[in-house]
Design an enzyme around this catalytic site. Sequence first.
Site, mmCIF file in Angstrom:
data_model
loop_
_atom_site.group_PDB
_atom_site.id
_atom_site.type_symbol
_atom_site.label_atom_id
_atom_site.label_comp_id
_atom_site.label_asym_id
_atom_site.label_seq_id
_atom_site.Cartn_x
_atom_site.Cartn_y
_atom_site.Cartn_z
ATOM 1 N N GLU A 127 37.246 31.446 42.579
ATOM 2 C CA GLU A 127 36.199 32.447 42.776
ATOM 3 C C GLU A 127 36.465 33.202 44.075
ATOM 4 O O GLU A 127 36.774 32.562 45.078
ATOM 5 C CB GLU A 127 34.808 31.790 42.846
ATOM 6 C CG GLU A 127 33.724 32.848 42.834
ATOM 7 C CD GLU A 127 32.303 32.266 42.890
ATOM 8 O OE1 GLU A 127 32.143 31.044 42.970
ATOM 9 O OE2 GLU A 127 31.385 33.069 42.854
ATOM 10 N N ALA A 269 31.705 24.792 49.326
ATOM 11 C CA ALA A 269 32.104 24.097 48.105
ATOM 12 C C ALA A 269 32.127 25.067 46.931
ATOM 13 O O ALA A 269 31.608 26.175 47.032
ATOM 14 C CB ALA A 269 31.144 22.957 47.807
ATOM 15 N N MET A 270 32.720 24.598 45.818
ATOM 16 C CA MET A 270 32.899 25.462 44.655
ATOM 17 C C MET A 270 32.613 24.708 43.366
ATOM 18 O O MET A 270 33.078 23.583 43.171
ATOM 19 C CB MET A 270 34.343 25.998 44.666
ATOM 20 C CG MET A 270 34.712 26.842 43.473
ATOM 21 S SD MET A 270 33.723 28.355 43.409
ATOM 22 C CE MET A 270 33.676 28.610 41.636
ATOM 23 N N GLU A 271 31.875 25.368 42.475
ATOM 24 C CA GLU A 271 31.295 24.723 41.294
ATOM 25 C C GLU A 271 32.198 24.693 40.063
ATOM 26 O O GLU A 271 31.676 24.629 38.935
ATOM 27 C CB GLU A 271 30.000 25.453 40.930
ATOM 28 C CG GLU A 271 30.185 26.890 40.362
ATOM 29 C CD GLU A 271 30.086 28.001 41.394
ATOM 30 O OE1 GLU A 271 30.331 27.737 42.593
ATOM 31 O OE2 GLU A 271 29.788 29.153 41.013
ATOM 32 N N HIS A 304 23.440 21.979 45.050
ATOM 33 C CA HIS A 304 23.675 23.386 44.705
ATOM 34 C C HIS A 304 24.830 23.526 43.710
ATOM 35 O O HIS A 304 24.683 24.171 42.666
ATOM 36 C CB HIS A 304 23.966 24.159 45.998
ATOM 37 C CG HIS A 304 24.322 25.597 45.791
ATOM 38 N ND1 HIS A 304 23.401 26.610 45.914
ATOM 39 C CD2 HIS A 304 25.497 26.203 45.477
ATOM 40 C CE1 HIS A 304 23.986 27.778 45.678
ATOM 41 N NE2 HIS A 304 25.259 27.557 45.411
ATOM 42 N N GLU A 305 25.953 22.916 44.015
ATOM 43 C CA GLU A 305 27.111 23.069 43.127
ATOM 44 C C GLU A 305 26.835 22.406 41.778
ATOM 45 O O GLU A 305 27.217 22.921 40.728
ATOM 46 C CB GLU A 305 28.389 22.502 43.763
ATOM 47 C CG GLU A 305 28.726 23.039 45.152
ATOM 48 C CD GLU A 305 28.729 24.557 45.284
ATOM 49 O OE1 GLU A 305 28.919 25.254 44.259
ATOM 50 O OE2 GLU A 305 28.532 25.055 46.408
#
Length: 883
Positions: A127, A269-271, A304-305
């Site tokens: 992303e 962080a990344m989902e 959140h992620e």
Amino acid sequence: MRTEQAVPVRLADYRPPDWLVETVDLDVSLDPTSTVVRARLRLKPNPLAPAPAPVILDGDELQLRVIKLDGEPLAADAYVATPDSLTIPQPPHRAFVLETETVLDPSANTKLMGLYRSGRTYTTQCEAEGFRRITYFPDRPDVMSVFTTRIEAEKAEAPVLLANGNLIDAGDIPGSTRRFATWHDPFPKPCYLFALVGGVLGVVEDTFTTMSGRKVALKIFVEPGKEARADYAMDALKRAMRWDERAFGREYDLDIFMIVAVSHFNMGAMENKGLNVFNDKAVLASHDTATDQDFGSVETIIAHEYFHNWTGNRITCRDWFQLCLKEGLTVFRDQEFTSDVRSRPVKRIADVRALRGHQFVEDAGPLAHAVRPEVYREISNFYTSTVYEKGAEVVRMLKTLLGPERFRAGMDLYFTRHDGRAATVDEFVACFADAANYDLTQFMLWYRQAGTPEIMAQGNHDADAKTYTLEISQTVPPTPGQLVKEPMTIPIAIGFLGPDGKERQVALAHGSKLANGVLTLTKAKERFVFAGLSERPVLSLNRGFSAPVKLTANLRDGDLAFLAAHDTDPFNRWQAVQTLATALLIDNVAAHRADRPKRAADELVHALGAVLEDRGLEPAFVAQAMTLPSEGDIAREIGHDVDPDAIFAARRALRAEVGRKLAEALADTYHRMVDDDPFSPDAASAGRRALKNVCLDLLATADPTAGIARADTQYRDADNMTDRIAALATLSHHQVPERRAAFDDFYRRYEGDALVIDKWFGLQAAIPESDTLGRVKSLTAHPVFSMSNPNRVRALIGNFAQANQTQFNRRDGEGYAFHADTMLALDAINPQVAARLMTAFRSWRALEPERRGKAEAALKRVAAGPSLSRDLQDIVTRTLGTG
Ligand code: BES
Ligand code: ZN
């Protein structure tokens, strides 16, 4: 080299993709400097696209070695390949399979976008537009595909091989020292959610049984030896999974959910679907290395992620203009989670502090933009406080306007109507309009209009008529590219307190715009008459910060102190204290600059004293109330001709005065808050530590001799990082020998522990003294400082530019010059992080003329840099107002 061309991308130009990709089979052969990526894309013409179209795939620094169409090599004149695109001008007018083979160098990838190495670990970040750095692809979120990923690597180098979805095959490759693993993700997804990881990693495992009884394997991968520090993250994950079931009816969908912690990461962080990749700072936490704030942020980011699995992954964004659709909504969801598992009022206060400290500042400066922007040059620069935090406020206002039941019905409709699709903000809002039968046309302005609305409220009590008349006007200030604004739909929660401090029930004399204590404003000016008030009430406005606005009300002397003591809305109790303090600080900044005597703080001190003595209040709330507005808050409220030295002086003097006048109560509270129980990171224990440490710092400001002794003792005796770092922070604000000794001791204790050493860098960069710039410069040459590790850069350079207002804004301009030089150097290594840190200049126009001139010169020097990235170029030209 020259600056990359930045072609503006416009929302109005959106067209559906010409080609869709049904399936992607990736085969990635990992190698430190020469990784081979074989991609097999099943392409088909988009039935929605009108005419036969060429295939145009995105790339970024790619090198093509092989290309085949339906198994046959493509003739050299049948395609055009450059590092940043692959075009087939005349493809067949039917579905076909395109195979490519590209090579890339993960070790040389210091941008940390695409496939890179963090230490010895291979990892990816896609992303927003990083997948094009892995293989040629239509890199846009409305192209959703089913991915199968085969990874192979040297067994010794990467025994752990992970990708999205479920593991379907793995094993050694006969006759070699290599190993492979194949993963399949059944959920179609945009390529920005792709991830793979390879390396030597330790793992913490657990399971979660979903509400329908499915068992999910949970795995958190960390640097070997750090497993114990992932326990809190695992606990937070399970709590988040349960909460999403209860609060939103959302269940996890794959059989496995994995998190990998890496030490080099541009963001938190990344989902990625089923395989979240985290900055290790957002996973690792133990009482002796992480503060309560760190524990809180691990909990928030994990949640959140995870919540993105529904708001972002199952339903994704049609295009990047819709970014708030997933980010604003998911921030709202993580805020609600924290409110439910910790304290709702304390969470709201912390969020509003952050909103004002970041988003209001952004909205007031040259980088102001709408929650849904209409044009961008570099999308990475739109992961902003406006898209995230104001985006969350907009969702919160929807809930306030509709009420919890109709809000939930709208969310349910959104999940069923758009599951598996790429949606828009309009489609999201339409779900609430439909489910609640509510006209949200004017409400959509919250997505389109930039700038913080300003509300003026005039209240008048008529004792004879027993009425209270409230006249409210709203304006939205001009912002770059948007000079004229329309009135918005603004939900203002209100209440009335009688002279006895009790809540008064009121009714509107006419009209019906008061529902559940919420007035809904829709016009530039309107008037409300409330009946049944025989005595003059005190009005409590915008309770719970129901709308993200600036509010000015015609209160009488004493009203704020009254609200601070009696408001039944805890947020507004806190707000009353802040408003009192802000007014006093603004006066005292002016007094300082004019060499006039300062105004005494008696009314504020009285209000603070009452809060401190109120045993019915939770310690975390008291800690928030005792924390005066920050230097940034004061600068923002002053708004022009800002002198950071005067602000610092006024604030420090006020803290000393509060510390002196409340010395006894503060010392008593300090002792009362000491915990003899073993450390626990829970919210109540953290609140006690927060209050204790606020007392410590106020007392030390008022009486340095005794305060330093107390801080020094706390530093040495601390059995947790929160207390140790708080003591070190207090010491850091005093020029005493204890300070150097403590910093040296801290370094020795935590040498080799990168996340803790980041705190050591950060605190030194934040010291508000003129020696600091020299120290920061010499720390950039410290053996463990590195420009290629974003956490390190943020700790030293970021803290200097963002958390040290007096020294970044040195009158001689040397702070700006240093930052400009550093950003030019960083840009060549990591443009995303450089662009982010460059926003430290975003309020330059509000400075007094001398500093403003020096800041402008520094900005212009950066703008003239010989080979700026698109990221940095975009920020610097918009900041200067030339972009
Ligand atoms: N999707 C983002 C991560 C991201 C941001 C990727 C920018 C690419 C560019 C992720 O969900 C996110 O928002 N992370 C936040 C933390 C969150 C708690 C707000 C972050 O990384 O700071
Ligand atoms: Zn997010």
